[in-house]
Design a protein around this motif. Structure first.
Motif, PDB file in Angstrom:
ATOM      1  N   GLY A  98     -14.382   3.051  15.215  1.00 46.17           N
ATOM      2  CA  GLY A  98     -15.509   2.163  15.450  1.00 46.17           C
ATOM      3  C   GLY A  98     -16.400   1.998  14.220  1.00 46.17           C
ATOM      4  O   GLY A  98     -17.329   1.204  14.230  1.00 46.17           O
ATOM      5  N   VAL A  99     -16.135   2.777  13.174  1.00 45.89           N
ATOM      6  CA  VAL A  99     -16.926   2.684  11.947  1.00 45.89           C
ATOM      7  C   VAL A  99     -16.060   2.235  10.774  1.00 45.89           C
ATOM      8  O   VAL A  99     -16.396   1.278  10.059  1.00 45.89           O
ATOM      9  CB  VAL A  99     -17.580   4.041  11.599  1.00 45.89           C
ATOM     10  CG1 VAL A  99     -18.397   3.916  10.313  1.00 45.89           C
ATOM     11  CG2 VAL A  99     -18.468   4.534  12.746  1.00 45.89           C
ATOM     12  N   GLY A 100     -14.948   2.924  10.567  1.00 43.78           N
ATOM     13  CA  GLY A 100     -14.089   2.607   9.433  1.00 43.78           C
ATOM     14  C   GLY A 100     -12.872   3.499   9.443  1.00 43.78           C
ATOM     15  O   GLY A 100     -12.611   4.187  10.439  1.00 43.78           O
ATOM     16  N   GLN A 101     -12.140   3.477   8.338  1.00 43.42           N
ATOM     17  CA  GLN A 101     -10.916   4.270   8.251  1.00 43.42           C
ATOM     18  C   GLN A 101     -10.903   5.109   6.993  1.00 43.42           C
ATOM     19  O   GLN A 101     -11.219   4.619   5.915  1.00 43.42           O
ATOM     20  CB  GLN A 101      -9.687   3.358   8.254  1.00 43.42           C
ATOM     21  CG  GLN A 101      -9.437   2.754   9.615  1.00 43.42           C
ATOM     22  CD  GLN A 101      -8.203   1.879   9.646  1.00 43.42           C
ATOM     23  OE1 GLN A 101      -7.647   1.539   8.604  1.00 43.42           O
ATOM     24  NE2 GLN A 101      -7.793   1.515  10.841  1.00 43.42           N
ATOM     25  N   PRO A 102     -10.510   6.373   7.122  1.00 49.94           N
ATOM     26  CA  PRO A 102     -10.380   7.210   5.930  1.00 49.94           C
ATOM     27  C   PRO A 102      -9.103   6.841   5.178  1.00 49.94           C
ATOM     28  O   PRO A 102      -8.189   6.249   5.742  1.00 49.94           O
ATOM     29  CB  PRO A 102     -10.278   8.622   6.510  1.00 49.94           C
ATOM     30  CG  PRO A 102      -9.678   8.433   7.869  1.00 49.94           C
ATOM     31  CD  PRO A 102     -10.138   7.081   8.360  1.00 49.94           C
ATOM     32  N   ARG A 103      -9.055   7.217   3.906  1.00 52.64           N
ATOM     33  CA  ARG A 103      -7.856   7.020   3.103  1.00 52.64           C
ATOM     34  C   ARG A 103      -7.098   8.336   3.006  1.00 52.64           C
ATOM     35  O   ARG A 103      -7.694   9.390   2.812  1.00 52.64           O
ATOM     36  CB  ARG A 103      -8.248   6.545   1.698  1.00 52.64           C
ATOM     37  CG  ARG A 103      -7.049   6.241   0.836  1.00 52.64           C
ATOM     38  CD  ARG A 103      -7.432   6.153  -0.633  1.00 52.64           C
ATOM     39  NE  ARG A 103      -6.245   6.240  -1.464  1.00 52.64           N
ATOM     40  CZ  ARG A 103      -5.593   5.206  -1.960  1.00 52.64           C
ATOM     41  NH1 ARG A 103      -6.010   3.991  -1.720  1.00 52.64           N
ATOM     42  NH2 ARG A 103      -4.505   5.379  -2.696  1.00 52.64           N
ATOM     43  N   LEU A 104      -5.764   8.246   3.129  1.00 53.56           N
ATOM     44  CA  LEU A 104      -4.898   9.427   3.084  1.00 53.56           C
ATOM     45  C   LEU A 104      -4.282   9.583   1.694  1.00 53.56           C
ATOM     46  O   LEU A 104      -3.783   8.612   1.129  1.00 53.56           O
ATOM     47  CB  LEU A 104      -3.789   9.271   4.128  1.00 53.56           C
ATOM     48  CG  LEU A 104      -2.660  10.311   4.117  1.00 53.56           C
ATOM     49  CD1 LEU A 104      -3.195  11.709   4.445  1.00 53.56           C
ATOM     50  CD2 LEU A 104      -1.572   9.902   5.109  1.00 53.56           C
ATOM     51  N   LEU A 105      -4.285  10.808   1.171  1.00 54.72           N
ATOM     52  CA  LEU A 105      -3.640  11.043  -0.132  1.00 54.72           C
ATOM     53  C   LEU A 105      -2.158  11.407   0.019  1.00 54.72           C
ATOM     54  O   LEU A 105      -1.286  10.720  -0.499  1.00 54.72           O
ATOM     55  CB  LEU A 105      -4.378  12.148  -0.895  1.00 54.72           C
ATOM     56  CG  LEU A 105      -5.796  11.831  -1.379  1.00 54.72           C
ATOM     57  CD1 LEU A 105      -6.400  13.042  -2.089  1.00 54.72           C
ATOM     58  CD2 LEU A 105      -5.802  10.616  -2.310  1.00 54.72           C
ATOM     59  N   VAL A 106      -1.852  12.502   0.709  1.00 57.47           N
ATOM     60  CA  VAL A 106      -0.458  12.974   0.809  1.00 57.47           C
ATOM     61  C   VAL A 106       0.230  12.211   1.943  1.00 57.47           C
ATOM     62  O   VAL A 106       0.240  12.623   3.093  1.00 57.47           O
ATOM     63  CB  VAL A 106      -0.395  14.499   1.049  1.00 57.47           C
ATOM     64  CG1 VAL A 106       1.059  14.978   1.048  1.00 57.47           C
ATOM     65  CG2 VAL A 106      -1.176  15.244  -0.023  1.00 57.47           C
TER      66      VAL A 106
ATOM     67  N   ASP B 168     -22.611   0.226   6.411  1.00 56.94           N
ATOM     68  CA  ASP B 168     -21.188   0.117   6.068  1.00 56.94           C
ATOM     69  C   ASP B 168     -20.515   1.470   6.151  1.00 56.94           C
ATOM     70  O   ASP B 168     -21.146   2.496   5.969  1.00 56.94           O
ATOM     71  CB  ASP B 168     -21.038  -0.437   4.647  1.00 56.94           C
ATOM     72  CG  ASP B 168     -21.423  -1.904   4.599  1.00 56.94           C
ATOM     73  OD1 ASP B 168     -20.873  -2.649   5.421  1.00 56.94           O
ATOM     74  OD2 ASP B 168     -22.277  -2.271   3.780  1.00 56.94           O
ATOM     75  N   ALA B 169     -19.217   1.445   6.385  1.00 54.24           N
ATOM     76  CA  ALA B 169     -18.475   2.699   6.486  1.00 54.24           C
ATOM     77  C   ALA B 169     -18.487   3.427   5.143  1.00 54.24           C
ATOM     78  O   ALA B 169     -18.290   2.804   4.106  1.00 54.24           O
ATOM     79  CB  ALA B 169     -17.048   2.417   6.907  1.00 54.24           C
ATOM     80  N   PRO B 170     -18.686   4.722   5.164  1.00 50.70           N
ATOM     81  CA  PRO B 170     -18.576   5.476   3.913  1.00 50.70           C
ATOM     82  C   PRO B 170     -17.122   5.526   3.450  1.00 50.70           C
ATOM     83  O   PRO B 170     -16.200   5.389   4.259  1.00 50.70           O
ATOM     84  CB  PRO B 170     -19.078   6.869   4.288  1.00 50.70           C
ATOM     85  CG  PRO B 170     -18.952   6.957   5.767  1.00 50.70           C
ATOM     86  CD  PRO B 170     -19.033   5.559   6.309  1.00 50.70           C
TER      87      PRO B 170
END
Ligand code: ZN
Length: 314
Positions: free
Chosen positions: A45-53, A24-26
């Motif tokens: 192709g793995v996942g998406q990071p979350r953005l803070l600002v 699973d994506a980290p």
């Protein structure tokens, strides 16, 4: 096979297919849009990071929402530039994100850091009218690193390598994907660097003024002549005396352009260039108006290069 072994083997197989695993994506949290963009490219192709600002928020004055705090507490990896760019993250990283791997990108191997220009803009008695490290800077600012390092694509390459290393370490099952994405990203950054160099080469000698001191790295990489910043803190509006002082300095410096930023008051820039020969332009160091995602970084860099070339060269 003993009667005990078969059920335990089945149990193991069941676990392997149902329990969230390394496949699973980290959970990746990124501080600002340019960092998020590089992370999103590496994670394709793995996942998406979350953005803070997000949106037009500034990292210099941001405060965490409860949902951001929740994301940090669940993060496997946090990518940020460092304490001078994102002061709002210093405490949360030490408390909320204790379980995460924290990657301070300003310390990425191969990144060339530049010192924060403490006085920045045109202090009284500074006849040179240049943004040189100030001897009058506060001791607290000594040895601090300017966090806007992504504005040099060769630094973005160093950041991308450090980010890929962290992703591979945390999520080895997807190592091949991260390595492929990194290779593609490094090639794209080389091409972008050459493209921007060509756009900016004709305007290197033209002096200009910016709104907040975000462009040290861009100026250093492409030998641009930034001669002043209107204010170091985008949240603090200069007073009337400061404005007339700055107007005189703009006139004296022969600045071709004064660049605002999209999230700041444009009326202020109008007041500032009144009666001078300087034209107005807009630069966007942090991608305030751009939608976050893999494309943001290159779009941001190109837009700034074109804005500089258009205003300074026109
Ligand atoms: Zn900034």
């Amino acid at each position: 096979m003993s009667p005990f072994r078969l059920p335990s083997l089945i149990a193991l197989l069941w676990l392997a297919f149902t329990v969230p695993s390394r496949a699973d994506a980290p959970h990746v949290v990124a501080s600002v849009k340019p960092v998020h963009s590089l992370a999103a490219t590496l994670m394709q192709g793995v996942g998406q990071p979350r953005l803070l600002v997000d949106g037009t928020a500034s990292p210099h004055s941001f405060s965490l929402k409860p949902s951001d705090a929740a994301a940090l507490s669940q993060a496997d990896i946090v990518f940020w530039m460092g304490p001078t760019l994102e002061p709002f993250l210093v405490k949360p990283l030490a408390s909320l994100a204790r379980g995460a791997q924290i990657v301070t990108l300003i310390e990425a191997p191969g990144l060339h850091p530049l010192a924060l220009r403490t006085a920045g803009a045109w202090m009284e008695g500074d006849d040179h009218a240049h943004l040189v490290p100030a001897v009058t800077g506060s001791p607290a600012a000594d040895n601090q690193i300017d966090g806007h390092a992504w504005l040099d694509p060769t630094n973005a390459k160093a950041m991308a390598r450090a980010m890929a290393d962290a992703l591979i370490q945390r999520d080895p099952a997807n190592a091949g994907r991260y390595r492929d994405n990194l290779a593609g990203l490094l090639r794209a950054l080389d091409a972008l660097d050459a493209e921007i160099g060509a756009i900016l080469a004709p305007v290197g000698a033209k002096p200009f003024v910016v709104f907040h001191d975000a462009f040290h790295y861009l100026e250093a990489r492409y030998r641009l002549d930034g001669v002043g910043a209107i204010t170091l803190n985008p949240e603090v509006r200069p007073g009337a005396a400061r404005l007339s002082q700055l107007r005189a300095r703009i006139q004296a410096s022969g600045a071709t352009c004064v660049f605002a930023e999209p999230q700041f008051e444009t009326a202020l820039i109008g007041t500032l260039v009144e009666g001078t020969r300087a034209k107005r332009g807009v630069l966007d160091p942090e991608g305030a108006l751009l939608p976050p995602g893999p494309e943001l970084y290159a779009t941001l860099m190109r837009a700034n290069a074109h804005a500089l070339a258009t205003c300074l060269g026109g």
